[in-house]
Design an enzyme around this catalytic site. Structure first.
Site, mmCIF file in Angstrom:
data_model
loop_
_atom_site.group_PDB
_atom_site.id
_atom_site.type_symbol
_atom_site.label_atom_id
_atom_site.label_comp_id
_atom_site.label_asym_id
_atom_site.label_seq_id
_atom_site.Cartn_x
_atom_site.Cartn_y
_atom_site.Cartn_z
ATOM 1 N N CYS A 52 65.420 76.801 12.775
ATOM 2 C CA CYS A 52 66.783 76.394 12.421
ATOM 3 C C CYS A 52 66.997 76.438 10.909
ATOM 4 C CB CYS A 52 67.052 74.989 12.962
ATOM 5 S SG CYS A 52 68.502 74.183 12.276
ATOM 6 N N CYS A 55 67.809 73.106 9.294
ATOM 7 C CA CYS A 55 66.624 72.245 9.207
ATOM 8 C C CYS A 55 65.795 72.618 7.978
ATOM 9 C CB CYS A 55 65.778 72.381 10.473
ATOM 10 S SG CYS A 55 66.656 72.030 12.016
ATOM 11 N N CYS A 387 81.524 87.354 12.457
ATOM 12 C CA CYS A 387 80.553 86.439 13.066
ATOM 13 C C CYS A 387 79.738 87.129 14.152
ATOM 14 C CB CYS A 387 81.296 85.228 13.636
ATOM 15 S SG CYS A 387 80.322 84.210 14.764
ATOM 16 N N CYS A 390 80.000 85.496 17.570
ATOM 17 C CA CYS A 390 81.278 85.795 18.227
ATOM 18 C C CYS A 390 81.217 87.173 18.894
ATOM 19 C CB CYS A 390 82.420 85.766 17.215
ATOM 20 S SG CYS A 390 82.566 84.210 16.298
#
Length: 498
Positions: A52, A55, A387, A390
């Site tokens: 992540c 993170c 994106c 997307c």
């Protein structure tokens, strides 16, 4: 699971802390988690995944906060959810990173603070103190500078009504402010305060503000909210979300240099004073975050610039960039906005002449006609053309649209999409794709989608939250082998997010 979006996510660059034996963050697993929580009165736990990006960005801030909180015996811990999936599921982890405050195993609350070291430290110090700290002559001075903003009530010892009201405010807002109480009349007199009163001490502007009205929860809340906001603040990683969620319009002052921002801030300061509590004012570094000007319908290459954003409705009021930013010009502009005499700037693509395909295309100019049609459940995808997530979603979303278009629910359910980078919409969108359902008969209460991006899960979501409980059956197709993929994520974008 979604790797949660935070303001400035694309601009905050931080390297992950390398694992080391001398880390002040405790790594926990299912064999150590419960014992650790039982042994420590207050713990902040981060549930994360190594892949992540957010993170990784949080890691050095989290480590620095753990070190600064060590002397206060406030522990910071972390759990790798790729290794401890059952443990993370048991504590309701749905995105990375998820942070939770533990007071043992029976008192668990979501972390609602900022994700920088100073913000984490400030938040956890507040959590470690009682809602209201009883102060004396010896402890008052240190408490006044314990955070950027602290509230101290000067109350007579026998004034139970005022004390109870102040405590109620403190219980409600302890995550945001430090609260203290002084019951010594001599200390109040030395501070130049006549009880009952509240003094908000701050490290900016005039240094303090005093509340002397009758103690009432809502009145005190309004005082604290106004007095704690800098007269001319700065939009940045630590403040953006607070400005967006304040419910108060925000006036931006874009400039490329610190000197220019300071000069413009000084010129506009009297205007900010006049509208204090009604409009917030803040400068923004146009070199670092000039792209955000486009979100306010300003040209992103012409600075300095000025604009007002009605944050509650996401309406934009850009000041003419061909005009010079002066005190008089901005005063006239702001007064007109406050009086409701300005028309918002609406960015919109043309309304499609025909709707092609099973997914309805929304633009700003037809948004209300489609989304707020009270006879239909409308699922809306807010997307950005660039994106990647997307683009990956598009085939499934088209399949979903076709499923409803060919069903008995075709006149009751609309599957729609809007390019949120090219159209102004009234919704707060902080990442792409964002998907929301606007149920018939409940358009003021849209439901955000956070599940897996499969046709079946979308159908279940619409059936559960829509008025018509519409769940058309998908035609069976031969099963195809699929490789295991990483959990879906959303991408942060320029829509009301720097």
């Amino acid at each position: 699971m979604l790797c949660k979006r935070v303001a400035f996510a694309l601009l905050a660059a931080a390297a992950a802390v390398a694992a080391s034996g001398d880390s002040d963050v405790t790594q926990l697993g299912r064999d150590t988690f419960e014992d650790f929580m039982k042994a420590n009165e207050l713990v902040l736990a981060e549930f994360y995944a190594p892949w992540c990006g957010h993170c990784k960005a949080l890691a050095p801030e989290y480590e620095a906060a753990a070190t600064s909180l060590k002397e206060k015996n406030i522990k910071l811990a972390k759990v790798d959810c790729t290794e401890e999936s059952e443990l993370c599921q048991a504590y309701g982890v749905e995105g990375y990173p998820t942070l939770k405050v533990f007071r043992g195993l029976d008192n668990i609350t979501p972390y609602a603070g900022q994700r920088k070291a100073a913000g984490i430290t400030s938040y956890m110090v507040k959590q470690s103190l009682p809602a209201v700290s009883l102060l004396t002559k010896d402890t008052l001075e240190e408490f006044k500078t314990a955070d950027n903003v602290v509230l101290v009530a000067y109350i007579d010892a026998d004034d139970k009504e005022s004390s109870e009201t102040f405590t109620a405010v403190a219980e409600k807002h302890r995550d945001a402010f430090l609260f203290g109480s002084v019951q010594d009349a001599a200390v109040a007199e030395a501070e130049g305060v006549k009880a009952p009163a509240i003094v908000l001490y701050k490290t900016f502007d005039e240094g303090k503000a005093t509340f002397t009205e009758k103690f009432d929860l809502e009145t005190i809340e309004k005082f604290a909210k106004t007095a704690a906001t800098p007269l001319i603040g700065e939009v940045g990683p630590e403040t953006y979300t607070d400005y967006m969620t304040s419910g108060v319009p925000l006036a931006y002052i874009f400039a490329e240099t610190a000197e220019e921002r300071e000069a413009l801030g000084a010129a506009i300061k009297p205007i900010a004073e006049k509208h204090r509590g009604v409009i917030n004012f803040a400068t923004i570094d146009a070199k670092a975050f000039g792209g955000h000007a486009g979100n306010l319908n300003l040209k992103a290459d012409k600075f300095p610039a000025f604009a007002i954003q009605e944050t509650a409705k996401n309406l934009k009021y850009p000041f003419d960039q061909e005009k010079e930013i002066t005190h008089d010009a901005i005063a006239e502009f702001v007064d007109a906005f406050a009086a409701g005499k300005l028309e918002p700037s609406i960015k919109s693509e043309p309304i499609p002449e025909t709707q092609e395909g099973p997914v309805t295309t929304i633009v700003a100019k037809n948004y209300e006609d489609i989304v707020l049609d009270d006879t239909k459940d409308v699922l809306v995808e807010f997307y950005a053309p660039w994106c990647g997530h997307c683009k990956a979603l598009a085939p499934k979303y088209e399949e979903l649209g076709a499923l409803y278009a060919e069903s008995e629910f075709k006149d009751k359910v609309v599957i729609a999409k809007v390019d949120a980078t090219a159209n102004d919409v009234p919704d707060e969108i902080q990442g792409f794709p964002t998907i929301k359902l606007y149920p018939a008969g409940a358009k003021d209460a849209p439901v955000a989608y956070s599940g897996s991006r499969t046709v079946e899960d979308f159908v279940s979501f619409i059936a559960e939250h829509g008025k018509y409980k519409a769940a058309p059956e998908k035609k069976e197709e031969p099963a195809a082998e699929e490789s295991e993929a990483a959990p879906a994520a959303s991408e942060s974008g320029g829509r009301d997010e720097l």
